[in-house]
Design an enzyme around this catalytic site. Sequence first.
Site, PDB file in Angstrom:
ATOM      1  N   GLY A 206       0.921  -1.106   0.090  1.00  0.00           N
ATOM      2  CA  GLY A 206       0.058   0.393  -0.556  1.00  0.00           C
ATOM      3  C   GLY A 206       0.677   1.617  -0.429  1.00  0.00           C
ATOM      4  O   GLY A 206       0.382   2.815   0.530  1.00  0.00           O
TER       5      GLY A 206
ATOM      6  N   SER B 121       1.261   3.588  -2.714  1.00  0.00           N
ATOM      7  CA  SER B 121       1.424   4.282  -3.584  1.00  0.00           C
ATOM      8  C   SER B 121       1.366   5.894  -2.830  1.00  0.00           C
ATOM      9  O   SER B 121       1.140   6.712  -4.090  1.00  0.00           O
ATOM     10  CB  SER B 121       0.176   4.090  -4.251  1.00  0.00           C
ATOM     11  OG  SER B 121      -1.000   4.038  -3.780  1.00  0.00           O
ATOM     12  N   ARG B 122       0.870   5.703  -1.855  1.00  0.00           N
ATOM     13  CA  ARG B 122       0.772   7.986  -1.385  1.00  0.00           C
ATOM     14  C   ARG B 122       0.892   7.617   0.262  1.00  0.00           C
ATOM     15  O   ARG B 122       1.241   6.307   0.849  1.00  0.00           O
ATOM     16  CB  ARG B 122      -1.017   8.398  -1.896  1.00  0.00           C
ATOM     17  CG  ARG B 122      -1.899   7.099  -1.251  1.00  0.00           C
ATOM     18  CD  ARG B 122      -2.923   7.224  -1.707  1.00  0.00           C
ATOM     19  NE  ARG B 122      -3.141   7.305  -3.533  1.00  0.00           N
ATOM     20  CZ  ARG B 122      -4.290   6.130  -3.680  1.00  0.00           C
ATOM     21  NH1 ARG B 122      -4.342   5.050  -2.777  1.00  0.00           N
ATOM     22  NH2 ARG B 122      -4.071   6.212  -4.789  1.00  0.00           N
ATOM     23  N   GLY B 123       1.233   8.579   0.667  1.00  0.00           N
ATOM     24  CA  GLY B 123       0.751   9.082   1.566  1.00  0.00           C
ATOM     25  C   GLY B 123       1.732   9.131   2.281  1.00  0.00           C
ATOM     26  O   GLY B 123       3.357   8.779   2.524  1.00  0.00           O
ATOM     27  N   ILE B 124       2.154   7.659   4.071  1.00  0.00           N
ATOM     28  CA  ILE B 124       2.353   7.752   4.729  1.00  0.00           C
ATOM     29  C   ILE B 124       3.415   6.580   3.951  1.00  0.00           C
ATOM     30  O   ILE B 124       4.917   6.776   4.130  1.00  0.00           O
ATOM     31  CB  ILE B 124       2.470   6.828   5.775  1.00  0.00           C
ATOM     32  CG1 ILE B 124       2.389   8.423   6.741  1.00  0.00           C
ATOM     33  CG2 ILE B 124       3.391   6.165   7.525  1.00  0.00           C
ATOM     34  CD1 ILE B 124       0.342   7.821   8.273  1.00  0.00           C
TER      35      ILE B 124
ATOM     36  N   LYS C  29      -2.941  -1.524  -5.054  1.00  0.00           N
ATOM     37  CA  LYS C  29      -3.839  -1.755  -5.860  1.00  0.00           C
ATOM     38  C   LYS C  29      -3.475  -0.911  -7.374  1.00  0.00           C
ATOM     39  O   LYS C  29      -4.080  -0.818  -8.371  1.00  0.00           O
ATOM     40  CB  LYS C  29      -5.159  -2.104  -5.176  1.00  0.00           C
ATOM     41  CG  LYS C  29      -5.487  -2.724  -4.504  1.00  0.00           C
ATOM     42  CD  LYS C  29      -6.840  -3.207  -4.004  1.00  0.00           C
ATOM     43  CE  LYS C  29      -7.764  -3.073  -5.324  1.00  0.00           C
ATOM     44  NZ  LYS C  29      -9.051  -2.977  -4.210  1.00  0.00           N
TER      45      LYS C  29
ATOM     46  N   ASP D  80      -3.221  -6.710  -4.623  1.00  0.00           N
ATOM     47  CA  ASP D  80      -4.036  -6.559  -3.982  1.00  0.00           C
ATOM     48  C   ASP D  80      -3.548  -8.391  -3.319  1.00  0.00           C
ATOM     49  O   ASP D  80      -3.872  -9.040  -2.928  1.00  0.00           O
ATOM     50  CB  ASP D  80      -5.310  -7.155  -5.108  1.00  0.00           C
ATOM     51  CG  ASP D  80      -6.621  -7.450  -3.719  1.00  0.00           C
ATOM     52  OD1 ASP D  80      -6.168  -6.898  -2.454  1.00  0.00           O
ATOM     53  OD2 ASP D  80      -8.107  -7.295  -3.850  1.00  0.00           O
TER      54      ASP D  80
ATOM     55  N   TYR E 116     -13.498  -0.444  13.000  1.00  0.00           N
ATOM     56  CA  TYR E 116     -12.310  -0.250  12.354  1.00  0.00           C
ATOM     57  C   TYR E 116     -11.536  -0.964  13.848  1.00  0.00           C
ATOM     58  O   TYR E 116     -10.154  -0.929  12.794  1.00  0.00           O
ATOM     59  CB  TYR E 116     -12.535   1.307  11.919  1.00  0.00           C
ATOM     60  CG  TYR E 116     -10.589   1.195  11.430  1.00  0.00           C
ATOM     61  CD1 TYR E 116     -10.140   1.133  10.572  1.00  0.00           C
ATOM     62  CD2 TYR E 116     -10.845   2.905  12.594  1.00  0.00           C
ATOM     63  CE1 TYR E 116      -8.949   2.036  10.173  1.00  0.00           C
ATOM     64  CE2 TYR E 116      -9.065   3.404  12.063  1.00  0.00           C
ATOM     65  CZ  TYR E 116      -8.839   3.104  11.096  1.00  0.00           C
ATOM     66  OH  TYR E 116      -7.354   3.503  11.063  1.00  0.00           O
TER      67      TYR E 116
ATOM     68  N   LYS F  26      -7.716  -2.706  13.375  1.00  0.00           N
ATOM     69  CA  LYS F  26      -6.424  -2.207  13.494  1.00  0.00           C
ATOM     70  C   LYS F  26      -5.837  -2.469  14.382  1.00  0.00           C
ATOM     71  O   LYS F  26      -4.995  -3.499  13.958  1.00  0.00           O
ATOM     72  CB  LYS F  26      -6.662  -0.464  13.205  1.00  0.00           C
ATOM     73  CG  LYS F  26      -7.079   0.159  12.416  1.00  0.00           C
ATOM     74  CD  LYS F  26      -5.867  -0.179  11.433  1.00  0.00           C
ATOM     75  CE  LYS F  26      -4.357   0.473  11.052  1.00  0.00           C
ATOM     76  NZ  LYS F  26      -3.262   0.443  10.665  1.00  0.00           N
TER      77      LYS F  26
END
Length: 297
Positions: free
Chosen positions: A12, A14-17, A37, A69, A163, A167
């Site tokens: 995961g 591809s962006r952000g953290i 993804k 995925d 959620y 987590k």
Amino acid sequence: MSLKDTVVFITGGSRGIGEAIAVRLAREGASIAIAAKTADPNAKLPGTIHTAAAAIERAGGKALALQCDIRDEQQVQAALAATVAKFGHLDILINNASAIFLEGTEGTPAKRYDLMHQINGRGTWLVTKHALPYLKQSKKPRVLTLSPPLDMAQKWFAKNPAYTMAKYNMSMLVLGHSAEFAPLGIAVNGLWPYTVIETAALNMIAAAKDRPNLRTPEIMADAALEVLSRPAGFTGNLCIDEVVLREAGVRDFGKYALTEGTRDEDMELDGFLGDAEHDRVRMLRTMHRSAAASAKL
């Protein structure tokens, strides 16, 4: 810390953290496989495996973009095999991929519940399971999962129990895998932000642009590098970014502020933090202010 000849597999990212961590490790010379993804641009959510790979290469690392995925076992196995085929081995796994839906029980569709548990808990377990044979052959194997401390206060379950459970599954895997893999010399730790981090994903569920008291993903990136740099005996910990960095000697946290000049005390706190985390941060902040004041005398 030099990460030359170190190979990282991050989910995961591809962006952000996740992307920020990948870029930070690339600056130290790491070769990084981005398994996520998103391969095609999305106007509402910027960032793809290809843009992340380009950022890694600009930072000085080698990159491999893999559309994957993590709910699909065959895709996970193929992505890990492709990483080892490309770079020769695997040293670090970063379980960054996660799904979020912040609603109560009545407002949470079953498909959203399933998605969070398939990605957060099962996905983390699945990727770790199939990365294990490669990590066992590494000279310095590490697993880092972006998951919170396990504070069981009822308030964390009251608003969005689905959620929170998803987590916490990731955090429980940190505890379980750290003990299970200890005889193999594989250090397994978790990392969580003390304050809310500004990301493109956050902007889709909240008006982060109107919330100046956030920090940038770079604080998590620096903290991740610090955790990964520690010896194999440092394992089974659910770390907090500010605590990790203050213990490592970082004093200036203003550089991580989304809005310049925002004080540490005015930052918006993230969730799942208990008294132990707050007490530790307060103590470290007080110590560092006292040291700074003494240095001026």
